[in-house]
Design a protein around this motif. Structure first.
Motif, PDB file in Angstrom:
ATOM      1  N   MET A 113       0.853  -1.175   0.000  1.00  0.00           N
ATOM      2  CA  MET A 113       0.000   0.000   0.000  1.00  0.00           C
ATOM      3  C   MET A 113       0.894   1.232   0.000  1.00  0.00           C
ATOM      4  O   MET A 113       1.766   1.388   0.845  1.00  0.00           O
ATOM      5  N   VAL A 114       0.687   2.108  -0.962  1.00  0.00           N
ATOM      6  CA  VAL A 114       1.496   3.305  -1.089  1.00  0.00           C
ATOM      7  C   VAL A 114       0.709   4.495  -0.556  1.00  0.00           C
ATOM      8  O   VAL A 114      -0.410   4.753  -1.000  1.00  0.00           O
ATOM      9  N   ARG A 115       1.272   5.196   0.396  1.00  0.00           N
ATOM     10  CA  ARG A 115       0.624   6.363   0.972  1.00  0.00           C
ATOM     11  C   ARG A 115       0.871   7.561   0.071  1.00  0.00           C
ATOM     12  O   ARG A 115       1.997   7.975  -0.152  1.00  0.00           O
ATOM     13  N   ALA A 116      -0.189   8.114  -0.501  1.00  0.00           N
ATOM     14  CA  ALA A 116      -0.061   9.219  -1.433  1.00  0.00           C
ATOM     15  C   ALA A 116       0.320  10.501  -0.694  1.00  0.00           C
ATOM     16  O   ALA A 116      -0.016  10.680   0.476  1.00  0.00           O
ATOM     17  N   PRO A 117       1.024  11.413  -1.393  1.00  0.00           N
ATOM     18  CA  PRO A 117       1.336  12.701  -0.781  1.00  0.00           C
ATOM     19  C   PRO A 117       0.043  13.417  -0.396  1.00  0.00           C
ATOM     20  O   PRO A 117      -0.965  13.329  -1.090  1.00  0.00           O
ATOM     21  N   GLY A 118       0.076  14.146   0.706  1.00  0.00           N
ATOM     22  CA  GLY A 118      -1.109  14.872   1.128  1.00  0.00           C
ATOM     23  C   GLY A 118      -2.148  14.001   1.784  1.00  0.00           C
ATOM     24  O   GLY A 118      -3.332  14.366   1.829  1.00  0.00           O
ATOM     25  N   ALA A 155      -8.079  11.751   1.711  1.00  0.00           N
ATOM     26  CA  ALA A 155      -7.496  12.112   0.420  1.00  0.00           C
ATOM     27  C   ALA A 155      -7.534  10.971  -0.584  1.00  0.00           C
ATOM     28  O   ALA A 155      -7.375  11.202  -1.784  1.00  0.00           O
ATOM     29  N   ASP A 156      -7.731   9.760  -0.120  1.00  0.00           N
ATOM     30  CA  ASP A 156      -7.735   8.605  -1.019  1.00  0.00           C
ATOM     31  C   ASP A 156      -8.724   7.564  -0.499  1.00  0.00           C
ATOM     32  O   ASP A 156      -8.394   6.768   0.385  1.00  0.00           O
ATOM     33  N   PRO A 157      -9.944   7.534  -1.041  1.00  0.00           N
ATOM     34  CA  PRO A 157     -10.942   6.578  -0.566  1.00  0.00           C
ATOM     35  C   PRO A 157     -10.705   5.154  -1.033  1.00  0.00           C
ATOM     36  O   PRO A 157     -11.508   4.268  -0.736  1.00  0.00           O
ATOM     37  N   ARG A 158      -9.602   4.894  -1.731  1.00  0.00           N
ATOM     38  CA  ARG A 158      -9.336   3.556  -2.268  1.00  0.00           C
ATOM     39  C   ARG A 158      -8.366   2.766  -1.398  1.00  0.00           C
ATOM     40  O   ARG A 158      -7.880   1.710  -1.822  1.00  0.00           O
ATOM     41  N   ILE A 159      -8.075   3.249  -0.206  1.00  0.00           N
ATOM     42  CA  ILE A 159      -7.206   2.496   0.704  1.00  0.00           C
ATOM     43  C   ILE A 159      -7.871   2.398   2.071  1.00  0.00           C
ATOM     44  O   ILE A 159      -8.622   3.281   2.481  1.00  0.00           O
ATOM     45  N   ALA A 160      -7.613   1.294   2.760  1.00  0.00           N
ATOM     46  CA  ALA A 160      -8.145   1.090   4.106  1.00  0.00           C
ATOM     47  C   ALA A 160      -7.184   0.203   4.874  1.00  0.00           C
ATOM     48  O   ALA A 160      -6.339  -0.486   4.294  1.00  0.00           O
ATOM     49  N   ARG A 161      -7.333   0.216   6.182  1.00  0.00           N
ATOM     50  CA  ARG A 161      -6.507  -0.621   7.058  1.00  0.00           C
ATOM     51  C   ARG A 161      -7.417  -1.219   8.124  1.00  0.00           C
ATOM     52  O   ARG A 161      -8.188  -0.502   8.765  1.00  0.00           O
ATOM     53  N   LEU A 162      -7.337  -2.535   8.294  1.00  0.00           N
ATOM     54  CA  LEU A 162      -8.099  -3.199   9.349  1.00  0.00           C
ATOM     55  C   LEU A 162      -7.148  -3.498  10.496  1.00  0.00           C
ATOM     56  O   LEU A 162      -6.283  -4.361  10.394  1.00  0.00           O
ATOM     57  N   SER A 180      -7.523  -1.094  -1.846  1.00  0.00           N
ATOM     58  CA  SER A 180      -6.572  -1.877  -1.065  1.00  0.00           C
ATOM     59  C   SER A 180      -6.935  -1.861   0.408  1.00  0.00           C
ATOM     60  O   SER A 180      -7.328  -0.834   0.954  1.00  0.00           O
ATOM     61  N   VAL A 181      -6.797  -3.026   1.049  1.00  0.00           N
ATOM     62  CA  VAL A 181      -6.987  -3.140   2.495  1.00  0.00           C
ATOM     63  C   VAL A 181      -5.728  -3.767   3.080  1.00  0.00           C
ATOM     64  O   VAL A 181      -5.271  -4.801   2.608  1.00  0.00           O
ATOM     65  N   ARG A 182      -5.216  -3.146   4.117  1.00  0.00           N
ATOM     66  CA  ARG A 182      -4.036  -3.688   4.779  1.00  0.00           C
ATOM     67  C   ARG A 182      -4.389  -4.097   6.197  1.00  0.00           C
ATOM     68  O   ARG A 182      -5.141  -3.405   6.882  1.00  0.00           O
ATOM     69  N   SER A 183      -3.837  -5.239   6.619  1.00  0.00           N
ATOM     70  CA  SER A 183      -4.025  -5.699   7.994  1.00  0.00           C
ATOM     71  C   SER A 183      -2.734  -6.356   8.438  1.00  0.00           C
ATOM     72  O   SER A 183      -2.302  -7.358   7.860  1.00  0.00           O
ATOM     73  N   GLY A 184      -2.110  -5.774   9.438  1.00  0.00           N
ATOM     74  CA  GLY A 184      -0.814  -6.288   9.851  1.00  0.00           C
ATOM     75  C   GLY A 184       0.188  -6.152   8.719  1.00  0.00           C
ATOM     76  O   GLY A 184       0.322  -5.099   8.112  1.00  0.00           O
ATOM     77  N   GLN A 189      -5.720  -6.358  -2.378  1.00  0.00           N
ATOM     78  CA  GLN A 189      -6.235  -5.373  -3.314  1.00  0.00           C
ATOM     79  C   GLN A 189      -7.406  -5.976  -4.065  1.00  0.00           C
ATOM     80  O   GLN A 189      -7.295  -7.037  -4.677  1.00  0.00           O
ATOM     81  N   ASP A 190      -8.524  -5.307  -4.006  1.00  0.00           N
ATOM     82  CA  ASP A 190      -9.775  -5.834  -4.537  1.00  0.00           C
ATOM     83  C   ASP A 190     -10.213  -5.079  -5.782  1.00  0.00           C
ATOM     84  O   ASP A 190      -9.951  -3.885  -5.918  1.00  0.00           O
ATOM     85  N   VAL A 191     -10.888  -5.807  -6.673  1.00  0.00           N
ATOM     86  CA  VAL A 191     -11.482  -5.190  -7.849  1.00  0.00           C
ATOM     87  C   VAL A 191     -12.919  -5.670  -7.949  1.00  0.00           C
ATOM     88  O   VAL A 191     -13.196  -6.748  -8.477  1.00  0.00           O
ATOM     89  N   GLY A 192     -13.845  -4.917  -7.369  1.00  0.00           N
ATOM     90  CA  GLY A 192     -15.274  -5.144  -7.547  1.00  0.00           C
ATOM     91  C   GLY A 192     -15.841  -6.415  -6.954  1.00  0.00           C
ATOM     92  O   GLY A 192     -16.299  -7.291  -7.693  1.00  0.00           O
ATOM     93  N   THR A 193     -15.857  -6.586  -5.648  1.00  0.00           N
ATOM     94  CA  THR A 193     -16.431  -7.779  -5.042  1.00  0.00           C
ATOM     95  C   THR A 193     -16.889  -7.462  -3.620  1.00  0.00           C
ATOM     96  O   THR A 193     -16.754  -6.337  -3.151  1.00  0.00           O
ATOM     97  N   VAL A 194     -17.463  -8.451  -2.945  1.00  0.00           N
ATOM     98  CA  VAL A 194     -17.921  -8.293  -1.567  1.00  0.00           C
ATOM     99  C   VAL A 194     -17.236  -9.358  -0.723  1.00  0.00           C
ATOM    100  O   VAL A 194     -17.301 -10.551  -1.053  1.00  0.00           O
TER     101      VAL A 194
END
Length: 332
Positions: A113-118, A155-162, A180-184, A189-194
């Motif tokens: 997961m890359v943390r974007a500037p800002g 700033a980026d709704p496409r990343i999350a951390r559990l 993208s979801v990061r945990s530990g 990285q997901d593309v359109g699913t539940v």
């Protein structure tokens, strides 16, 4: 020259499989999706499995990342499909290679997961017994169970951390900006699913309700499709895959908790998230395996004794704590 020496020039499935295998380390995200689409052909999948197996047999040569996919119980699985342990070494996770691939538009790839500037990080947290829902700017929805904390970014709704707990992710498809979801130490990285993610200590559980995913810890990839699940332990580098009815994924939202060979400690943690109570297990009971569905009535006073009867345990209620200990035989 032998035929085997010329196989890389073959334009058929085996030649294509060799080409894909040699390119693994340098594939872009778009090429990964093309690769997954190519694997949808059973002939291509079999060819790739053969090439990957031959490459692994070399042992002392550097190995590219090798995708793996799940197979039905009547195919090549040596163990029942509902629970297949996949064990790895201290540095690498184990994998199982099969003959079916998943849809390219529904891939779940583990990537840094890359943390974007800002960045504008923030957290959403629930107490045990609480539930919450977060709607992100991209249309993605996240449902949080009790005692759960997730990290997000304005700033980026496409990343999350559990960080802990359990959440169901309803991801809006955007091929140009995967979610993208990061945990530990794991990033998916997901593309359109539940799918449902649960973090308990060093264990991360993934269960897929819709679509298909690829899970890649430390380089190896294991395929999961709707109705399939995987448990990953970061401390032991052990993967265990299982099956679950797709409509039971995230069942905590409707008061239904389904388990397949899970330790009772995991069951107790799920009940604690639901009710915000302390459930203690005595005399090694936390390691006892449990398979079944627990229907939550909304009352711990009814549900804890019922669970105790199901697992053959005795219960007592002291202050704010419910205590289960080995006792009676399970109810029939």
């Amino acid at each position: 020259m032998r035929t085997d020496d010329m196989v890389i020039m073959d334009s058929g499935p085996r030649g294509q499989a060799i080409d894909w295998h040699l390119r693994q380390a340098d594939l872009t995200e778009a090429q990964w999706l093309d690769f997954i689409t190519w694997l949808e052909s059973p002939a291509n999948a079999r060819a790739y499995d053969a090439v990957a197996a031959a490459d692994r047999s070399l042992g002392d040569m550097p190995q590219p990342a090798i995708p793996a996919t799940l197979v039905p119980a009547n195919d090549v699985d040596p163990m029942p499909a509902h629970r297949m342990p996949v064990r790895g070494g201290a540095r690498r996770w184990g994998w199982s290679v099969g003959g079916l691939a998943i849809a390219a538009s529904l891939a779940l790839l583990a990537m840094p997961m890359v943390r974007a500037p800002g960045a504008q990080p923030y957290s959403v947290e629930t107490k045990a017994g609480e539930r919450s829902e977060v709607a992100l700017a991209d249309g993605t929805r996240i449902e949080l169970n009790g005692d759960t904390r997730i990290g997000l970014d304005h700033a980026d709704p496409r990343i999350a951390r559990l960080d802990r707990g359990e959440a169901v992710f309803h991801v809006t498809h955007d091929a140009a900006h995967p979610f993208s979801v990061r945990s530990g130490e794991l990033t998916v990285q997901d593309v359109g699913t539940v799918f449902d993610l649960t973090r308990s200590g060093s264990q991360l559980d993934v269960a897929v309700a819709e679509g298909g995913v690829l899970f890649q810890p430390d380089g190896e990839r294991v395929g999961l499709s709707a109705g399939q699940a995987l448990s990953a332990r970061e401390d032991t580098h052990q993967l265990v895959r299982s099956t679950v009815a797709a409509d039971l994924v995230g069942g905590w939202r409707g008061g239904r908790l389904a388990f397949t060979g899970e330790p009772l400690g995991i069951v107790a943690a799920a009940i604690q998230r639901r009710y915000g109570i302390d459930v203690a297990l005595e005399s090694g009971l936390s390691h006892q395996s449990f398979t079944g569905m627990v229907a939550m009535s909304g009352s711990a006073e009814r549900d804890i004794p019922h669970l105790a009867a199901l697992i053959g345990a005795e219960w007592r209620h002291t202050g704010d704590q419910w205590i289960l200990a080995p006792g009676n035989k399970p109810a029939r």
